[in-house]
Design an enzyme around this catalytic site. Structure first.
Site, PDB file in Angstrom:
ATOM      1  N   CYS A 115       0.820  -1.224   0.000  1.00  0.00           N
ATOM      2  CA  CYS A 115       0.000   0.000   0.000  1.00  0.00           C
ATOM      3  C   CYS A 115       0.851   1.270   0.000  1.00  0.00           C
ATOM      4  CB  CYS A 115      -0.954   0.011   1.184  1.00  0.00           C
ATOM      5  SG  CYS A 115      -2.168  -1.309   1.085  1.00  0.00           S
ATOM      6  N   HIS A 252      -3.260   7.620   1.521  1.00  0.00           N
ATOM      7  CA  HIS A 252      -3.641   6.272   1.069  1.00  0.00           C
ATOM      8  C   HIS A 252      -5.064   6.001   1.549  1.00  0.00           C
ATOM      9  CE1 HIS A 252      -3.863   2.084   0.367  1.00  0.00           C
ATOM     10  NE2 HIS A 252      -3.725   1.732   1.631  1.00  0.00           N
ATOM     11  N   ASN A 282      -9.946  -0.025  -0.984  1.00  0.00           N
ATOM     12  CA  ASN A 282      -8.495   0.072  -0.861  1.00  0.00           C
ATOM     13  C   ASN A 282      -7.865  -0.536  -2.118  1.00  0.00           C
ATOM     14  OD1 ASN A 282      -5.795  -0.186  -0.213  1.00  0.00           O
ATOM     15  ND2 ASN A 282      -6.141  -1.019   1.835  1.00  0.00           N
TER      16      ASN A 282
HETATM   17  O1  UT7 Z   1      -3.916  -0.573   3.284  1.00  0.00           O
HETATM   18  C1  UT7 Z   1      -3.131  -1.363   4.081  1.00  0.00           C
HETATM   19  C2  UT7 Z   1      -3.397  -1.125   5.478  1.00  0.00           C
HETATM   20  N1  UT7 Z   1      -4.650  -1.741   5.882  1.00  0.00           N
HETATM   21  C3  UT7 Z   1      -5.432  -1.051   6.667  1.00  0.00           C
HETATM   22  O2  UT7 Z   1      -5.171   0.080   6.951  1.00  0.00           O
HETATM   23  C4  UT7 Z   1      -6.610  -1.756   7.281  1.00  0.00           C
HETATM   24  C5  UT7 Z   1      -6.634  -1.422   8.746  1.00  0.00           C
HETATM   25  N2  UT7 Z   1      -7.739  -2.026   9.466  1.00  0.00           N
HETATM   26  C6  UT7 Z   1      -9.012  -1.645   9.293  1.00  0.00           C
HETATM   27  O3  UT7 Z   1      -9.319  -0.836   8.447  1.00  0.00           O
HETATM   28  C7  UT7 Z   1     -10.036  -2.202  10.242  1.00  0.00           C
HETATM   29  O4  UT7 Z   1      -9.404  -2.865  11.310  1.00  0.00           O
HETATM   30  C8  UT7 Z   1     -11.053  -3.163   9.562  1.00  0.00           C
HETATM   31  C9  UT7 Z   1     -11.971  -2.402   8.639  1.00  0.00           C
HETATM   32  C10 UT7 Z   1     -10.306  -4.239   8.790  1.00  0.00           C
HETATM   33  C11 UT7 Z   1     -11.926  -3.828  10.616  1.00  0.00           C
HETATM   34  O5  UT7 Z   1     -12.550  -2.850  11.426  1.00  0.00           O
HETATM   35  P1  UT7 Z   1     -12.514  -2.953  13.028  1.00  0.00           P
HETATM   36  O6  UT7 Z   1     -13.330  -1.875  13.558  1.00  0.00           O
HETATM   37  O7  UT7 Z   1     -11.065  -3.018  13.425  1.00  0.00           O
HETATM   38  O8  UT7 Z   1     -13.242  -4.321  13.258  1.00  0.00           O
HETATM   39  P2  UT7 Z   1     -12.693  -5.665  13.958  1.00  0.00           P
HETATM   40  O9  UT7 Z   1     -11.664  -6.309  13.103  1.00  0.00           O
HETATM   41  O10 UT7 Z   1     -12.351  -5.348  15.375  1.00  0.00           O
HETATM   42  O11 UT7 Z   1     -13.999  -6.570  13.923  1.00  0.00           O
HETATM   43  C12 UT7 Z   1     -15.184  -6.224  14.657  1.00  0.00           C
HETATM   44  C13 UT7 Z   1     -16.211  -7.286  14.405  1.00  0.00           C
HETATM   45  C14 UT7 Z   1     -15.679  -8.708  14.580  1.00  0.00           C
HETATM   46  O12 UT7 Z   1     -16.686  -9.459  15.208  1.00  0.00           O
HETATM   47  P3  UT7 Z   1     -16.600  -9.770  16.796  1.00  0.00           P
HETATM   48  O13 UT7 Z   1     -15.295 -10.492  17.008  1.00  0.00           O
HETATM   49  O14 UT7 Z   1     -16.634  -8.431  17.456  1.00  0.00           O
HETATM   50  O15 UT7 Z   1     -17.812 -10.613  17.027  1.00  0.00           O
HETATM   51  C15 UT7 Z   1     -15.495  -9.204  13.178  1.00  0.00           C
HETATM   52  O16 UT7 Z   1     -15.627 -10.605  13.074  1.00  0.00           O
HETATM   53  O17 UT7 Z   1     -16.691  -7.224  13.048  1.00  0.00           O
HETATM   54  C16 UT7 Z   1     -16.632  -8.519  12.458  1.00  0.00           C
HETATM   55  N3  UT7 Z   1     -16.425  -8.361  11.019  1.00  0.00           N
HETATM   56  C17 UT7 Z   1     -17.428  -8.149  10.140  1.00  0.00           C
HETATM   57  N4  UT7 Z   1     -18.748  -8.041  10.311  1.00  0.00           N
HETATM   58  C18 UT7 Z   1     -19.483  -7.810   9.225  1.00  0.00           C
HETATM   59  C19 UT7 Z   1     -15.232  -8.358  10.338  1.00  0.00           C
HETATM   60  N5  UT7 Z   1     -15.479  -8.172   9.019  1.00  0.00           N
HETATM   61  C20 UT7 Z   1     -16.813  -8.023   8.882  1.00  0.00           C
HETATM   62  C21 UT7 Z   1     -17.651  -7.794   7.766  1.00  0.00           C
HETATM   63  N6  UT7 Z   1     -18.980  -7.688   7.999  1.00  0.00           N
HETATM   64  N7  UT7 Z   1     -17.181  -7.648   6.514  1.00  0.00           N
END
Ligand code: UT7
Length: 325
Positions: A115, A252, A282
């Site tokens: 990225c 980004h 992304n």
């Molecule tokens: O470009 C390279 C760099 N990459 C990034 O910058 C990405 C950085 N990370 C992020 O943008 C975020 O961490 C994400 C968008 C990937 C995830 O957001 P988050 O607020 O950190 O969510 P999380 O990973 O803590 O997940 C929260 C909940 C989980 O469920 P539980 O464990 O709380 O029951 C996940 O299983 O959301 C669940 N979840 C989803 N639910 C519905 C994860 N993906 C999804 C989905 N739809 N697509």
């Protein structure tokens, strides 16, 4: 004191025609438009058709950037292409673009910084131009992440999209002051200790397969804002400018929450931030040049503006560039 500056002469982009909206994930994985928009700001992304590749998208973006610059392919003597999804393990996608453009002189190579790829590629091309090894460069960020996604993994497949963006750089004489046009300062960083937080689980020398993207999203998120703002502050200090001097912030595009938090921490108001993550998702190395091209074509970025670019991604790699348009 006269110095060489790499001035951006033109921008271009190419996105696949097919648009996939959040609602189109229904029946594929358990997710919702509401979750994706709230957590990421993404509403839709472009997905490459079978015949579209990283190289074909890159060629389209490059041709548009050349037209915007009023130049012919033959005017280019360096191509630096940032990608994590090359057409082949080798030759470099940059060389394949060179062939498609009918260029037989100069040199072309790929840069792998995921990225952060465009920030790395722009910095690399700037150094070759300032070192006198080339006069005009195409710097391209091009990706087909749809090909390395695990479409059963909801935590990653909703986040990424395909596309390409390009800029044409030209070496010109500057005064050596922050008022010069061109790339004014770059700062790059990496730390392989974070390798396992965002990677692809395959490769030619390990599994012999292409592999799929794996990410501990929460872990990446935790580090992102601090790393981004730290390297941006370093760039400000190196040039002797402050957040108030920035006309446009083109980050980004990974997550709207990361963009907003970084801008807030840096003290850059929302109206100066270029956001495309809602439309593109992304697109890794393509996200910054795609956003740049949009903001140039809609008239936001104008000659003389101070533009701040930053990115952070797999590795981890991260970096920032200040460029006067
Ligand atoms: O470009 C390279 C760099 N990459 C990034 O910058 C990405 C950085 N990370 C992020 O943008 C975020 O961490 C994400 C968008 C990937 C995830 O957001 P988050 O607020 O950190 O969510 P999380 O990973 O803590 O997940 C929260 C909940 C989980 O469920 P539980 O464990 O709380 O029951 C996940 O299983 O959301 C669940 N979840 C989803 N639910 C519905 C994860 N993906 C999804 C989905 N739809 N697509």
């Amino acid at each position: 004191m006269s110095v060489v500056r790499s001035v951006i002469r033109g921008t271009g982009s190419r996105l696949p025609e097919r648009v996939m909206a959040n609602a189109d994930f229904a029946g594929m994985v358990e997710t919702s438009d509401e979750w994706i928009v709230q957590r990421t700001g993404i509403k839709r992304r472009h997905i490459a058709a079978a015949e579209e590749t990283t190289v074909s998208l890159a060629e389209g973006a490059a041709r548009e950037a050349l037209a915007a610059a009023g130049l012919e392919p033959g005017d280019i003597d360096l191509i630096v292409l940032a990608t994590a999804t090359p057409n082949n393990t080798f030759p470099a996608s940059a060389v394949q673009v060179q062939r498609r453009l009918g260029i037989h002189h100069g040199f072309a190579f790929d840069v792998a910084a995921v990225c952060s790829g465009f920030v790395y590629a722009l910095t690399t091309a700037d150094l070759y131009l300032r070192g006198g090894m080339a006069k005009r460069a195409l710097v391209i960020g091009a990706e087909t992440f749809s090909r390395i996604l695990d479409w059963q993994d909801r935590s990653t497949c909703v986040l990424f999209g395909d596309g390409a963006g390009a800029v044409v750089l030209e070496a010109v004489a500057g005064e050596g002051t922050p008022a010069d046009r061109g790339v004014l300062v770059s700062r790059l960083r990496s730390d392989g200790a974070h390798e396992q937080k965002l990677y692809v689980d395959g490769g030619p020398s390990t599994t012999g397969t292409v592999g799929k993207l794996r990410m501990e999203g929460r872990e990446v998120f935790k580090h992102a804002v601090g790393m981004i703002t730290d390297v941006v502050e370093d760039s400000f200090a190196a040039l002797g400018v402050a957040a108030d001097d920035v006309d446009w912030f083109v980050p980004h595009q990974a997550n709207r929450r990361i963009i907003d938090a970084s801008a807030r921490k840096l003290g850059i108001p929302p109206e100066k931030v270029v956001v495309t993550v809602d439309d593109h998702g992304n697109t890794s190395a393509a996200s910054i040049p795609l956003a740049l091209d949009r903001a140039v074509r809609d008239g936001r970025i104008r000659t003389g503006d101070l533009v701040l670019l930053e990115a952070m991604g797999g590795g981890f790699t991260w970096g920032a560039v200040l460029v006067r348009w």
